[in-house]
Design a protein around this motif. Structure first.
Motif, PDB file in Angstrom:
ATOM      1  N   VAL A  56       0.833  -1.203   0.000  1.00 40.15           N
ATOM      2  CA  VAL A  56       0.000   0.000   0.000  1.00 40.15           C
ATOM      3  C   VAL A  56       0.869   1.255   0.000  1.00 40.15           C
ATOM      4  CG1 VAL A  56      -1.744   1.305   1.273  1.00 40.15           C
ATOM      5  CG2 VAL A  56      -1.880  -1.184   1.181  1.00 40.15           C
ATOM      6  N   LEU A  57       1.916   1.252   0.829  1.00 34.63           N
ATOM      7  CA  LEU A  57       2.786   2.419   0.917  1.00 34.63           C
ATOM      8  C   LEU A  57       3.452   2.737  -0.415  1.00 34.63           C
ATOM      9  CD1 LEU A  57       4.484   1.822   4.396  1.00 34.63           C
ATOM     10  CD2 LEU A  57       2.592   3.357   3.833  1.00 34.63           C
ATOM     11  N   MET A  58       3.773   1.688  -1.191  1.00 42.43           N
ATOM     12  CA  MET A  58       4.391   1.918  -2.493  1.00 42.43           C
ATOM     13  C   MET A  58       3.449   2.643  -3.445  1.00 42.43           C
ATOM     14  SD  MET A  58       6.864  -1.193  -3.695  1.00 42.43           S
ATOM     15  CE  MET A  58       7.210  -0.219  -5.163  1.00 42.43           C
ATOM     16  N   SER A  59       2.145   2.508  -3.212  1.00 42.97           N
ATOM     17  CA  SER A  59       1.170   3.161  -4.087  1.00 42.97           C
ATOM     18  C   SER A  59       0.917   4.612  -3.695  1.00 42.97           C
ATOM     19  CB  SER A  59      -0.156   2.388  -4.075  1.00 42.97           C
ATOM     20  OG  SER A  59      -0.792   2.492  -2.806  1.00 42.97           O
ATOM     21  N   PRO A 171      28.549  -4.255 -10.229  1.00 38.92           N
ATOM     22  CA  PRO A 171      27.619  -3.415  -9.459  1.00 38.92           C
ATOM     23  C   PRO A 171      26.178  -3.847  -9.710  1.00 38.92           C
ATOM     24  CG  PRO A 171      29.230  -2.074 -10.633  1.00 38.92           C
ATOM     25  CD  PRO A 171      29.375  -3.470 -11.159  1.00 38.92           C
ATOM     26  N   PHE A 172      25.355  -3.700  -8.689  1.00 37.77           N
ATOM     27  CA  PHE A 172      23.953  -4.061  -8.819  1.00 37.77           C
ATOM     28  C   PHE A 172      23.233  -3.027  -9.678  1.00 37.77           C
ATOM     29  CE2 PHE A 172      19.522  -3.869  -7.188  1.00 37.77           C
ATOM     30  CZ  PHE A 172      19.132  -5.145  -7.552  1.00 37.77           C
ATOM     31  N   ARG A 173      22.450  -3.522 -10.604  1.00 40.81           N
ATOM     32  CA  ARG A 173      21.715  -2.625 -11.506  1.00 40.81           C
ATOM     33  C   ARG A 173      20.226  -2.924 -11.405  1.00 40.81           C
ATOM     34  NH1 ARG A 173      26.363  -4.015 -14.390  1.00 40.81           N
ATOM     35  NH2 ARG A 173      27.689  -2.231 -14.950  1.00 40.81           N
ATOM     36  N   GLY A 174      19.626  -2.462 -10.331  1.00 38.01           N
ATOM     37  CA  GLY A 174      18.184  -2.628 -10.174  1.00 38.01           C
ATOM     38  C   GLY A 174      17.456  -1.643 -11.069  1.00 38.01           C
ATOM     39  N   ARG A 175      16.579  -2.144 -11.904  1.00 39.33           N
ATOM     40  CA  ARG A 175      15.910  -1.270 -12.860  1.00 39.33           C
ATOM     41  C   ARG A 175      14.872  -0.378 -12.212  1.00 39.33           C
ATOM     42  NH1 ARG A 175      14.914  -5.067 -18.240  1.00 39.33           N
ATOM     43  NH2 ARG A 175      17.113  -5.516 -18.660  1.00 39.33           N
ATOM     44  N   ARG A 176      14.217  -0.874 -11.176  1.00 40.80           N
ATOM     45  CA  ARG A 176      13.173  -0.074 -10.540  1.00 40.80           C
ATOM     46  C   ARG A 176      13.013  -0.506  -9.095  1.00 40.80           C
ATOM     47  NH1 ARG A 176       8.307  -2.791 -10.100  1.00 40.80           N
ATOM     48  NH2 ARG A 176       8.201  -4.807 -11.134  1.00 40.80           N
ATOM     49  N   HIS A 177      12.410   0.390  -8.336  1.00 43.63           N
ATOM     50  CA  HIS A 177      12.141   0.080  -6.937  1.00 43.63           C
ATOM     51  C   HIS A 177      10.983  -0.913  -6.870  1.00 43.63           C
ATOM     52  CE1 HIS A 177      11.994   0.542  -2.674  1.00 43.63           C
ATOM     53  NE2 HIS A 177      10.793   1.102  -2.674  1.00 43.63           N
ATOM     54  N   SER A 178      11.208  -2.045  -6.254  1.00 44.91           N
ATOM     55  CA  SER A 178      10.186  -3.079  -6.189  1.00 44.91           C
ATOM     56  C   SER A 178       9.789  -3.340  -4.742  1.00 44.91           C
ATOM     57  CB  SER A 178      10.686  -4.381  -6.822  1.00 44.91           C
ATOM     58  OG  SER A 178      11.736  -4.943  -6.048  1.00 44.91           O
ATOM     59  N   LEU A 179       8.639  -3.984  -4.586  1.00 44.31           N
ATOM     60  CA  LEU A 179       8.158  -4.339  -3.255  1.00 44.31           C
ATOM     61  C   LEU A 179       9.145  -5.272  -2.564  1.00 44.31           C
ATOM     62  CD1 LEU A 179       5.984  -4.373  -1.064  1.00 44.31           C
ATOM     63  CD2 LEU A 179       4.791  -6.152  -2.372  1.00 44.31           C
ATOM     64  N   ALA A 180       9.681  -6.232  -3.302  1.00 47.00           N
ATOM     65  CA  ALA A 180      10.623  -7.185  -2.711  1.00 47.00           C
ATOM     66  C   ALA A 180      11.885  -6.482  -2.214  1.00 47.00           C
ATOM     67  CB  ALA A 180      10.985  -8.258  -3.732  1.00 47.00           C
ATOM     68  N   ARG A 181      12.376  -5.527  -2.981  1.00 44.28           N
ATOM     69  CA  ARG A 181      13.583  -4.812  -2.580  1.00 44.28           C
ATOM     70  C   ARG A 181      13.322  -3.922  -1.367  1.00 44.28           C
ATOM     71  NH1 ARG A 181      15.857  -1.851  -7.659  1.00 44.28           N
ATOM     72  NH2 ARG A 181      17.305  -1.066  -6.105  1.00 44.28           N
ATOM     73  N   TRP A 182      12.134  -3.306  -1.297  1.00 44.64           N
ATOM     74  CA  TRP A 182      11.812  -2.488  -0.131  1.00 44.64           C
ATOM     75  C   TRP A 182      11.705  -3.381   1.107  1.00 44.64           C
ATOM     76  CZ3 TRP A 182       7.396   1.740   0.121  1.00 44.64           C
ATOM     77  CH2 TRP A 182       7.574   2.491   1.291  1.00 44.64           C
TER      78      TRP A 182
END
Length: 216
Positions: A56-59, A171-182
């Protein structure tokens, strides 16, 4: 443990805090950059391990009011569980203030053998860079080739000691902020916070014992 040899010091400062994190049945030392402003704002509030609440917070946009009526009943119930430092609610509106408290930088698997170490490293591939540290240099030169192919760092050393780098990690290249990463960032932050509290309590206990001994 000095991990500065794995990557350039501007990417991974030598004094990053680290904690042992278990994920999918495998454990690695995770080094992370603490988001100081967010940690101070939480003032010891700890981490959020509520997957539904984080979703919910991500939204919700950071720092901007959102009418609660636009949320589903399930989302509103999840928001009811949010601590005050994460979300404020007033006048039928909700404002998200919290954000990820740490940036996981590197997960290091200390393993006696390359294959199980690599399997552990892959578990963390979606959240940060990875490396495997072996107690001695591998006899098979294909190990270094495989490490380079997968982008997994390879080093030789022991936990708590210096590490000689054979292959630096990509190096880590995360394309976008995801729920799993948060969620993972919150989990690491909670572990680091608990580790810090335990260290403070142990130090306080040691000081108190010293005072008692001086009185005897």
């Amino acid at each position: 443990m000095n991990m500065v040899g794995f990557v350039d010091a501007t990417v991974l400062p030598p004094q990053l805090p680290a904690v042992l994190v278990r994920m999918q049945g495998r454990s690695a030392m995770v080094y992370a950059e603490i988001e100081t402003d967010e940690a101070l704002r939480r003032d010891g509030g700890g981490g959020l391990d509520d997957w539904e609440l984080l979703d919910v917070l991500m939204s919700l946009p950071l720092g901007e009011p959102v009418p609660v009526r636009v949320l589903t009943p399930e989302q509103r119930r999840a928001l009811d569980r949010a601590p005050e430092w994460a979300v404020t609610r007033a006048g039928g509106e909700a404002v998200r203030w919290c954000r990820t408290p740490v940036k996981p930088v590197l997960a290091v698997s200390f393993s006696r053998r390359w294959d199980p170490g690599l399997r552990t490293a892959h578990v963390f591939s979606s959240v940060c860079a990875q490396a495997v540290v072996l107690p001695s240099e591998p006899g098979d030169p294909l190990v270094a080739i495989e490490a380079d192919q997968y982008g997994v760092g390879l080093g030789v050393g022991q936990p708590g000691g210096p590490v000689r780098v054979i292959v630096p990690p990509e190096p880590f290249r995360g394309r976008r902020h995801s729920l799993a990463r948060w969620w993972f960032a919150e989990h690491v932050y909670a572990q680091l916070s608990a580790q810090k509290r335990n260290a403070v309590e142990a130090e306080s206990a040691a000081v108190e014992r010293q005072r008692l001994n001086q009185r005897l």
